[in-house]
Scaffold this motif. Structure first.
Motif, short mmCIF file in Angstrom:
data_model
loop_
_atom_site.label_atom_id
_atom_site.label_comp_id
_atom_site.label_asym_id
_atom_site.label_seq_id
_atom_site.Cartn_x
_atom_site.Cartn_y
_atom_site.Cartn_z
N ASP A 1 0.83 -1.21 0.00
CA ASP A 1 0.00 0.00 0.00
C ASP A 1 0.86 1.26 0.00
O ASP A 1 0.58 2.22 -0.71
N TYR A 2 1.93 1.24 0.80
CA TYR A 2 2.84 2.39 0.83
C TYR A 2 3.49 2.60 -0.53
O TYR A 2 3.62 3.73 -1.00
N LYS A 3 3.91 1.51 -1.15
CA LYS A 3 4.54 1.62 -2.47
C LYS A 3 3.58 2.23 -3.49
O LYS A 3 3.97 3.08 -4.28
N LYS A 4 2.33 1.77 -3.46
CA LYS A 4 1.33 2.32 -4.38
C LYS A 4 1.11 3.81 -4.10
O LYS A 4 1.02 4.62 -5.02
N ASP A 5 1.03 4.16 -2.81
CA ASP A 5 0.83 5.56 -2.43
C ASP A 5 2.01 6.42 -2.88
O ASP A 5 1.83 7.51 -3.43
N ILE A 6 3.21 5.91 -2.67
CA ILE A 6 4.41 6.65 -3.11
C ILE A 6 4.40 6.83 -4.62
O ILE A 6 4.69 7.91 -5.14
N GLU A 7 4.05 5.78 -5.33
CA GLU A 7 4.00 5.86 -6.80
C GLU A 7 2.99 6.90 -7.26
O GLU A 7 3.27 7.70 -8.15
N GLN A 8 1.82 6.92 -6.63
CA GLN A 8 0.80 7.92 -6.99
C GLN A 8 1.30 9.33 -6.69
O GLN A 8 1.12 10.24 -7.49
N LYS A 9 1.95 9.50 -5.55
CA LYS A 9 2.45 10.82 -5.18
C LYS A 9 3.59 11.25 -6.10
O LYS A 9 3.69 12.42 -6.46
N GLU A 10 4.43 10.30 -6.50
CA GLU A 10 5.50 10.63 -7.45
C GLU A 10 4.91 11.04 -8.80
O GLU A 10 5.41 11.97 -9.43
N ASP A 11 3.86 10.35 -9.24
CA ASP A 11 3.19 10.72 -10.49
C ASP A 11 2.60 12.12 -10.37
O ASP A 11 2.70 12.94 -11.30
N HIS A 12 1.95 12.40 -9.23
CA HIS A 12 1.35 13.72 -9.00
C HIS A 12 2.44 14.80 -8.99
O HIS A 12 2.27 15.86 -9.60
N LEU A 13 3.56 14.51 -8.33
CA LEU A 13 4.68 15.45 -8.28
C LEU A 13 5.24 15.70 -9.68
O LEU A 13 5.52 16.84 -10.05
N ALA A 14 5.39 14.65 -10.46
CA ALA A 14 5.89 14.80 -11.82
C ALA A 14 4.93 15.65 -12.65
O ALA A 14 5.36 16.49 -13.45
N ASN A 15 3.63 15.44 -12.44
CA ASN A 15 2.63 16.23 -13.15
C ASN A 15 2.74 17.71 -12.75
O ASN A 15 2.67 18.60 -13.59
N LEU A 16 2.91 17.97 -11.45
CA LEU A 16 3.08 19.35 -10.98
C LEU A 16 4.35 19.97 -11.57
O LEU A 16 4.34 21.14 -11.98
N ASP A 17 5.42 19.20 -11.60
CA ASP A 17 6.67 19.70 -12.19
C ASP A 17 6.47 20.09 -13.66
O ASP A 17 6.97 21.12 -14.11
N ARG A 18 5.73 19.25 -14.40
CA ARG A 18 5.45 19.57 -15.82
C ARG A 18 4.63 20.85 -15.93
O ARG A 18 4.89 21.69 -16.80
N ARG A 19 3.64 20.99 -15.05
CA ARG A 19 2.79 22.20 -15.09
C ARG A 19 3.61 23.45 -14.74
O ARG A 19 3.44 24.51 -15.35
N ILE A 20 4.50 23.33 -13.75
CA ILE A 20 5.34 24.47 -13.37
C ILE A 20 6.26 24.85 -14.54
O ILE A 20 6.41 26.04 -14.85
N GLU A 21 6.85 23.86 -15.16
CA GLU A 21 7.75 24.13 -16.29
C GLU A 21 6.98 24.80 -17.43
O GLU A 21 7.47 25.74 -18.06
N LYS A 22 5.77 24.32 -17.69
CA LYS A 22 4.95 24.91 -18.74
C LYS A 22 4.62 26.37 -18.39
O LYS A 22 4.70 27.26 -19.24
N ALA A 23 4.28 26.62 -17.13
CA ALA A 23 3.96 27.98 -16.70
C ALA A 23 5.19 28.88 -16.82
O ALA A 23 5.08 30.04 -17.27
N ARG A 24 6.36 28.38 -16.45
CA ARG A 24 7.59 29.17 -16.58
C ARG A 24 7.85 29.53 -18.04
O ARG A 24 8.23 30.65 -18.35
N ASN A 25 7.66 28.55 -18.90
CA ASN A 25 7.87 28.82 -20.33
C ASN A 25 6.88 29.87 -20.85
O ASN A 25 7.24 30.72 -21.65
N GLU A 26 5.64 29.78 -20.37
CA GLU A 26 4.64 30.77 -20.79
C GLU A 26 5.00 32.16 -20.27
O GLU A 26 4.82 33.16 -20.97
#
Length: 153
Positions: A100-125
């Protein structure tokens, strides 16, 4: 099938020799062709044998590895059984929690990666020329509004 293939090969060689004989080809040329075919066949036979030996060794190595893996799994299962049912239950509970912890970590890492992509996109804009013109326009609009307000007073 092997016998048929071998006979077909001999027939092809015989037909080639017969064709050379019909065209009045020199006997030494026929012998040279025969020797070359014999050499080629021997070389091909050696390659096939080498491939077969390599394939057999690979299959043996694979079987040995599979046997080792099974032995390791059996040893782990035996050790688990020797520890008793309470420990096994506790181990299974901890394993489920860990999963369960591994799944939770994986979900949070995916969410963090998504936030990083959004931040990078906003910086570029924010660095784009269109945004800079828009920002300058807003700044000028505020200044104009301030001047109009000042003029109205």
């Amino acid at each position: 099938i092997k016998d048929v293939r071998a006979l077909e090969g001999k027939l092809a060689d015989f037909n080639l020799a017969l064709d050379k004989l019909r065209t009045n080809t020199d006997v030494t040329e026929i012998k040279d062709t025969h020797d070359q075919l014999k050499f080629d066949n021997e070389r091909d036979r050696k390659q096939i044998v080498a491939l077969f030996v390599e394939s057999r060794k690979f299959a043996e190595d694979t079987a040995k590895m599979e046997a080792k893996i099974q032995a390791i799994h059996k040893q782990a299962a035996d050790q688990m059984e020797s520890l008793g049912p309470d420990f096994q239950e506790r181990y299974e509970t901890i394993s489920r929690i860990n999963l369960d912890y591994k799944k939770d970590i994986e979900q949070k890492e995916d969410h963090l990666a998504n936030l990083d992509r959004r931040i990078e996109k906003a910086r570029n804009e924010l660095q784009s020329d269109d945004y800079k013109r828009h920002e300058r326009g807003l700044h000028l609009q505020k200044r104009l509004d301030a001047l109009r307000k000042e003029e109205a007073e």
